[in-house]
Design a protein around this motif. Structure first.
Motif, mmCIF file in Angstrom:
data_model
loop_
_atom_site.group_PDB
_atom_site.id
_atom_site.type_symbol
_atom_site.label_atom_id
_atom_site.label_comp_id
_atom_site.label_asym_id
_atom_site.label_seq_id
_atom_site.Cartn_x
_atom_site.Cartn_y
_atom_site.Cartn_z
ATOM 1 N N LEU A 5 0.856 -1.182 0.000
ATOM 2 C CA LEU A 5 0.000 0.000 0.000
ATOM 3 C C LEU A 5 0.897 1.240 0.000
ATOM 4 C CD1 LEU A 5 -2.603 -1.179 2.660
ATOM 5 C CD2 LEU A 5 -3.092 -0.771 0.241
ATOM 6 N N MET A 6 0.813 2.022 -1.069
ATOM 7 C CA MET A 6 1.667 3.200 -1.195
ATOM 8 C C MET A 6 1.273 4.305 -0.217
ATOM 9 S SD MET A 6 3.785 2.270 -3.465
ATOM 10 C CE MET A 6 4.585 3.802 -3.909
ATOM 11 N N GLY A 7 -0.031 4.360 0.115
ATOM 12 C CA GLY A 7 -0.498 5.349 1.087
ATOM 13 C C GLY A 7 -0.194 6.768 0.686
ATOM 14 N N PHE A 8 0.526 7.473 1.553
ATOM 15 C CA PHE A 8 0.840 8.887 1.315
ATOM 16 C C PHE A 8 2.344 9.066 1.127
ATOM 17 C CE2 PHE A 8 -2.855 8.428 4.043
ATOM 18 C CZ PHE A 8 -3.821 9.120 3.317
ATOM 19 N N SER A 9 2.961 8.096 0.456
ATOM 20 C CA SER A 9 4.418 8.115 0.290
ATOM 21 C C SER A 9 4.897 9.261 -0.588
ATOM 22 C CB SER A 9 4.896 6.787 -0.302
ATOM 23 O OG SER A 9 4.239 6.529 -1.533
ATOM 24 N N GLU A 10 3.948 9.859 -1.368
ATOM 25 C CA GLU A 10 4.358 10.992 -2.202
ATOM 26 C C GLU A 10 4.598 12.250 -1.363
ATOM 27 O OE1 GLU A 10 -0.205 10.975 -2.352
ATOM 28 O OE2 GLU A 10 1.446 9.546 -2.283
ATOM 29 N N ASN A 11 4.209 12.203 -0.091
ATOM 30 C CA ASN A 11 4.443 13.329 0.825
ATOM 31 C C ASN A 11 5.228 12.848 2.049
ATOM 32 O OD1 ASN A 11 2.802 15.245 -0.686
ATOM 33 N ND2 ASN A 11 1.045 14.064 0.028
ATOM 34 N N PRO A 12 6.490 12.446 1.884
ATOM 35 C CA PRO A 12 7.237 11.869 3.009
ATOM 36 C C PRO A 12 7.443 12.839 4.168
ATOM 37 C CG PRO A 12 8.703 12.324 1.141
ATOM 38 C CD PRO A 12 7.302 12.514 0.651
ATOM 39 N N HIS A 13 7.495 14.147 3.877
ATOM 40 C CA HIS A 13 7.716 15.131 4.934
ATOM 41 C C HIS A 13 6.471 15.335 5.804
ATOM 42 C CE1 HIS A 13 11.536 15.998 3.075
ATOM 43 N NE2 HIS A 13 10.950 16.318 1.926
ATOM 44 N N LEU A 14 5.327 14.846 5.301
ATOM 45 C CA LEU A 14 4.078 15.037 6.050
ATOM 46 C C LEU A 14 3.670 13.786 6.820
ATOM 47 C CD1 LEU A 14 1.955 16.930 3.350
ATOM 48 C CD2 LEU A 14 3.195 17.933 5.272
ATOM 49 N N GLN A 15 4.495 12.748 6.819
ATOM 50 C CA GLN A 15 4.135 11.469 7.426
ATOM 51 C C GLN A 15 3.685 11.619 8.880
ATOM 52 O OE1 GLN A 15 4.266 8.293 5.928
ATOM 53 N NE2 GLN A 15 4.857 9.102 3.961
ATOM 54 N N TRP A 16 4.504 12.306 9.697
ATOM 55 C CA TRP A 16 4.193 12.409 11.127
ATOM 56 C C TRP A 16 3.043 13.378 11.381
ATOM 57 C CZ3 TRP A 16 5.483 8.659 14.037
ATOM 58 C CH2 TRP A 16 6.654 7.924 13.775
ATOM 59 N N HIS A 167 -2.784 3.490 -2.979
ATOM 60 C CA HIS A 167 -3.916 3.813 -2.099
ATOM 61 C C HIS A 167 -3.479 3.513 -0.673
ATOM 62 C CE1 HIS A 167 -8.124 4.581 -1.196
ATOM 63 N NE2 HIS A 167 -8.362 4.733 -2.485
ATOM 64 N N PHE A 168 -4.338 3.899 0.302
ATOM 65 C CA PHE A 168 -4.011 3.592 1.698
ATOM 66 C C PHE A 168 -4.863 2.455 2.235
ATOM 67 C CE2 PHE A 168 -7.011 7.123 1.489
ATOM 68 C CZ PHE A 168 -8.051 6.691 2.285
ATOM 69 N N ILE A 169 -5.811 1.955 1.420
ATOM 70 C CA ILE A 169 -6.626 0.793 1.786
ATOM 71 C C ILE A 169 -6.775 -0.101 0.560
ATOM 72 C CG2 ILE A 169 -7.975 1.875 3.632
ATOM 73 C CD1 ILE A 169 -10.206 2.359 1.590
ATOM 74 N N CYS A 170 -7.186 -1.347 0.794
ATOM 75 C CA CYS A 170 -7.458 -2.266 -0.316
ATOM 76 C C CYS A 170 -8.891 -2.056 -0.785
ATOM 77 C CB CYS A 170 -7.243 -3.714 0.141
ATOM 78 S SG CYS A 170 -5.515 -4.142 0.381
ATOM 79 N N ASP A 171 -9.055 -1.143 -1.712
ATOM 80 C CA ASP A 171 -10.374 -0.834 -2.256
ATOM 81 C C ASP A 171 -10.493 -1.425 -3.658
ATOM 82 O OD1 ASP A 171 -12.889 0.143 -2.179
ATOM 83 O OD2 ASP A 171 -12.357 2.265 -2.114
ATOM 84 N N ILE A 172 -11.701 -1.538 -4.173
ATOM 85 C CA ILE A 172 -11.921 -2.194 -5.462
ATOM 86 C C ILE A 172 -11.169 -1.524 -6.618
ATOM 87 C CG2 ILE A 172 -13.653 -2.782 -7.216
ATOM 88 C CD1 ILE A 172 -15.616 -3.364 -5.009
ATOM 89 N N PRO A 173 -11.332 -0.211 -6.860
ATOM 90 C CA PRO A 173 -10.689 0.399 -8.036
ATOM 91 C C PRO A 173 -9.174 0.222 -8.100
ATOM 92 C CG PRO A 173 -12.357 1.875 -7.141
ATOM 93 C CD PRO A 173 -12.199 0.757 -6.161
#
Length: 301
Positions: A5-16, A167-173
């Motif tokens: 799950l890639m999640g929000f990896s495009e914003n590494p500085h915003l993780q915390w 995505h951050f969840i396993c959703d259908i699309p």
């Protein structure tokens, strides 16, 4: 055998920062909905069908966010989104089941308001305890076989290419985009399930509110009209918020849906709307506020 799950990896500085925001939202959802459940079960003035359904709705919201947010928090904390095929299928199945149950429960709550406003003299007879329990049970149980069948069909597909889910969840699309071969049949099946679970209940809600509004407008007293509208307004706001985002996500062709938009919409109906729902129901409901004040007074004594 594994997705990432890639999640929000495009914003590494915003993780915390995101971790703090989502954790605060999760705690807020748990606390607010738990308070509503506690009040509706303890206060004698809230022992009515409307609050019986509201307590189940609050419990459903707690289950719904628990399937998604803790996983998001773990991925933000560890910066690893590895998830097994089985865990991904289980999460998708639970999200769809709880989402479908929410659609049906919102429909049941609309029917309850219809009976209360359009048939007030027969309300206690029609919405007796047995009927209320049956309606809630049907909302929970009826979607399970449909969702299990849909999840099985999706995860029966071969996944032989990239394993990164944007995505951050396993959703259908996003999961269907990773499947090898032609997914047209699966997309059609997903749309049919969405129509059955999302569109049909929504149409029933529209019919219920059409009759409710027609009946309210016939009232001669302005105060009576205002009171009738106030009992429905919170539920109507929740319906618009939930169905607005869910319908855009699941009822449009999967190929036309951008990944960024899909992720943003999913954030709305999995995190932001569940955070707003208990606030909408409590802040706009005098009975809930009165019960809360009474509980505080009793604790101080």
């Amino acid at each position: 055998m594994e997705f990432v799950l890639m999640g929000f990896s495009e914003n590494p500085h915003l993780q915390w920062i995101l971790f703090g925001i989502f954790l605060l939202m999760y705690v807020t959802i748990l606390m607010c909905n738990s308070i509503i459940i506690l009040l509706t079960n303890l206060d004698p003035n809230l022992q009515t069908p409307m609050y019986f359904f509201l307590s189940h709705f609050s419990f459903l919201e707690i289950c719904y966010v628990t399937v998604t947010i803790p996983r998001m928090l773990m991925d933000l904390c560890t910066r690893k989104g590895n998830i097994s095929l089985f865990a991904c299928a289980a999460q998708m199945c639970l999200i769809l089941t709880l989402g479908g149950t929410e659609c049906l429960l919102l429909t049941v709550m609309a029917y309850d308001r219809y009976v209360a406003i359009c048939h007030p003299l027969n309300y206690a007879l029609i919405m007796n305890q047995k009927v209320c329990v049956q309606l809630v049970a049907a909302s929970w149980i009826s979607v399970i076989p449909v969702v299990i069948g849909e999840t099985y069909q999706i995860f029966s597909l071969p996944f032989c290419g990239p394993n990164r889910i944007n995505h951050f969840i396993c959703d259908i699309p996003p999961v269907l985009k990773l499947a090898c071969g032609d997914t047209f049949v699966n997309e059609v099946e997903a749309n049919v399930v969405a129509v059955v679970i999302v569109t049909v209940p929504f149409l029933l809600i529209i019919v219920s509110y059409g009759k409710i509004i027609s009946n309210i407008l016939k009232l001669s007293s302005a105060r009576g009209r205002s009171k009738a509208f106030s009992t429905c307004s919170s539920h109507l706001i929740v319906v618009v918020l939930f169905y607005g985002t869910a319908s855009i996500t699941y009822l449009q062709p999967q190929t036309n849906q951008s990944e960024g938009l899909g992720k943003l919409l999913s954030l709305f109906y999995t995190v932001f709307i569940p955070t707003l729902n208990p606030i909408i129901y409590s802040m706009r409901n005098k009975d809930i506020l009165m019960a809360l004040k009474k509980l505080k007074t009793n604790r101080l004594k």
